[in-house]
Scaffold this active site. Structure first.
Site, PDB file in Angstrom:
ATOM      1  CB  CYS A   1      -0.931  -0.097   1.074  1.00  0.00           C
ATOM      2  SG  CYS A   1      -1.902   1.577   1.249  1.00  0.00           S
TER       3      CYS A   1
ATOM      4  CB  CYS B   1      -2.564   5.061   6.510  1.00  0.00           C
ATOM      5  SG  CYS B   1      -3.776   3.982   7.081  1.00  0.00           S
TER       6      CYS B   1
ATOM      7  CB  CYS C   1      -0.729  -1.433   8.051  1.00  0.00           C
ATOM      8  SG  CYS C   1      -2.614  -2.010   7.167  1.00  0.00           S
TER       9      CYS C   1
ATOM     10  CB  CYS D   1      -8.173   0.667   3.234  1.00  0.00           C
ATOM     11  SG  CYS D   1      -7.234  -0.332   4.230  1.00  0.00           S
TER      12      CYS D   1
ATOM     13  CD  GLN E   1     -13.382 -12.397  15.661  1.00  0.00           C
ATOM     14  OE1 GLN E   1     -12.433 -11.638  15.099  1.00  0.00           O
ATOM     15  NE2 GLN E   1     -13.258 -12.539  16.863  1.00  0.00           N
TER      16      GLN E   1
ATOM     17  CE1 TYR F   1     -16.352  -9.605  29.854  1.00  0.00           C
ATOM     18  CE2 TYR F   1     -15.605 -11.466  30.246  1.00  0.00           C
ATOM     19  CZ  TYR F   1     -15.953 -10.182  30.666  1.00  0.00           C
ATOM     20  OH  TYR F   1     -15.329  -9.834  31.961  1.00  0.00           O
TER      21      TYR F   1
ATOM     22  CD  GLU G   1     -22.073  -8.894  24.925  1.00  0.00           C
ATOM     23  OE1 GLU G   1     -21.845  -7.765  24.834  1.00  0.00           O
ATOM     24  OE2 GLU G   1     -21.102  -9.765  24.815  1.00  0.00           O
TER      25      GLU G   1
ATOM     26  CG  ASP H   1     -14.394 -13.624  22.697  1.00  0.00           C
ATOM     27  OD1 ASP H   1     -13.377 -13.179  22.575  1.00  0.00           O
ATOM     28  OD2 ASP H   1     -15.350 -13.677  21.596  1.00  0.00           O
TER      29      ASP H   1
ATOM     30  CB  CYS I   1      -8.026  -9.910  20.721  1.00  0.00           C
ATOM     31  SG  CYS I   1      -8.625  -8.390  21.641  1.00  0.00           S
TER      32      CYS I   1
END
Length: 394
Positions: A111, A119, A122, A198, A224, A253, A277, A324, A351
């Site tokens: 990119c 940007c 990334c 993008c 996701q 969650y 949740e 999660d 994550c």
């Protein structure tokens, strides 16, 4: 890899239905930063780049100070320009603006908007894909070693659905510009870089079909973004827990019920599953997606502690738990409510490697050990990585 501090302690998981913002945290975010000496911004140093750090940076040193450098690679010699920091700060941030000795893992970013001052979306476009995954694996392993005292071999797995690390983001937001154009923000900045496109953006709309089930998801609600993520994560959780007919499961969650749906299928009519949740809209959709389960909307910690929306006594013990949590992790209060229910196994989907490692250490205090870990490259070209861990009682 030597232990290194993390330069990113304020990031939150990019889940619209999972953000945890309070008046105090907002006030701290808006408070102007107190300067501690003369600004170092714009100063340049020739440095040798060290290991990767959590957050997509690499560690270098100049003038007896740590610099967290973007757009570099371990072993390179670069010119770094300071982008944040003062003479009184413990560390600085900077960009590698010139590469004097390049790593063999360096490639030309696909990119044209990826690079210093451009940007900020990334972190690793300048890194070959196999090396990107090796860097992410090193971060996960280092966080578990430093924060949980564990030596774990980590391999980051590719998942189907991207094209050489591109075209995987099924939901994309641009900054609208006054002239009708669109842009992306710079790293840690409100400044906008105008872009034509993008390269991470996937063609077409996201699919909410997984393993023969179709899920209802609110507009703007969490799902996701990598098309291969739901299948990969569901498969990893079911493989880790091996749920049996008749067992009881807590899905915490739970969002709109991605894991809940398949856990309910696995335990069958003689088993039971409860979904918890905090987002009301997601909970309502979980009830529609998984009509045979117990759905409890509310803060996970409060529900587990028996607040007004608490679970009944029949959930004081369970066989299995899925965690999660958002980027900040489950934290001690939730972990202790989980272990109090004495599940035979816990699947933790994370994550953020640092939050995962801190929570794994809390589980260890209560007799639960990390048995297995799988890591998935659900966010190619960025530093983010998703892990699925299995914890069982010793």
């Amino acid at each position: 890899m030597s232990p290194t501090p993390s330069p990113d302690r304020r990031s939150a998981r990019s889940r619209p239905d999972r953000r945890r913002t309070g008046r105090g945290s907002q006030a701290r975010h808006n408070r102007p930063r107190q300067e501690r000496g003369a600004s170092a911004v714009g100063r340049r140093f020739e440095v040798e780049v060290g290991p990767v750090a959590h957050g997509g940076h690499f560690v270098a040193r100049a003038e007896s100070r740590v610099i967290f450098v973007r757009h570099a690679l371990p072993g390179e010699r670069v010119i770094v320009e300071i982008t944040e920091g003062t003479d009184g700060d413990r560390f600085w941030r900077g960009d590698a603006v010139e590469v004097l000795e390049a790593s063999p893992d360096r490639v030309t970013p696909p990119c044209r908007y990826a690079g210093p001052g451009l940007c900020g979306g990334c972190d690793f476009q300048h890194v070959a894909l196999p090396a990107q995954r090796a860097l992410k694996a090193a971060v996960v392993a280092e966080q578990l070693r430093r924060l949980a005292g564990l030596d774990v071999a980590v391999e980051v797995e590719a998942v189907p659905g991207d094209v050489d690390g591109l075209r995987w983001r099924t939901r994309q937001r641009y900054v609208p510009l006054p002239d009708g154009g669109r842009g992306m923000r710079k790293h840690r900045s409100h400044e906008v870089v105008e872009v034509d496109e993008c390269l991470l953006e996937a063609p077409g709309a996201p699919s909410y079909d997984v393993r023969g089930h179709t899920f209802q998801v609110a507009a703007g609600g969490f799902w996701q973004v990598h098309p291969g993520a739901p299948e990969a994560l569901v498969g990893a959780v079911l493989e880790a827990l091996a749920p049996q007919p008749g067992e009881s499961v807590l899905d915490l969650y739970a969002g709109v019920g991605l894991f809940t749906r398949f856990l309910a299928d696995a335990v069958g009519p003689d088993g039971r599953v409860a979904s918890v949740e905090g987002d009301p809209a997601a909970s309502r959709l979980a009830a529609a997606n998984c009509p045979e389960v117990t759905v409890s909307p509310g803060d996970v910690g409060e529900v587990l502690a028996g607040g007004p929306a608490g679970l009944g006594d029949e959930w004081d013990t369970v066989d299995l738990v899925v965690l999660d949590p958002p980027r900040v992790g489950a934290k001690r209060a939730v972990v202790e409510q989980v272990v109090a229910r004495a599940p035979r196994a816990v699947a933790y989907v994370a994550c953020d490697p640092a939050a995962l490692a801190r929570d794994v250490a809390i589980f260890a205090e209560h007799g639960y050990r990390l048995v297995s870990l799988r890591a998935f490259d659900l966010f190619p070209m960025t530093h983010h990585v998703e892990c699925v861990c299995l914890l069982t009682r010793k």
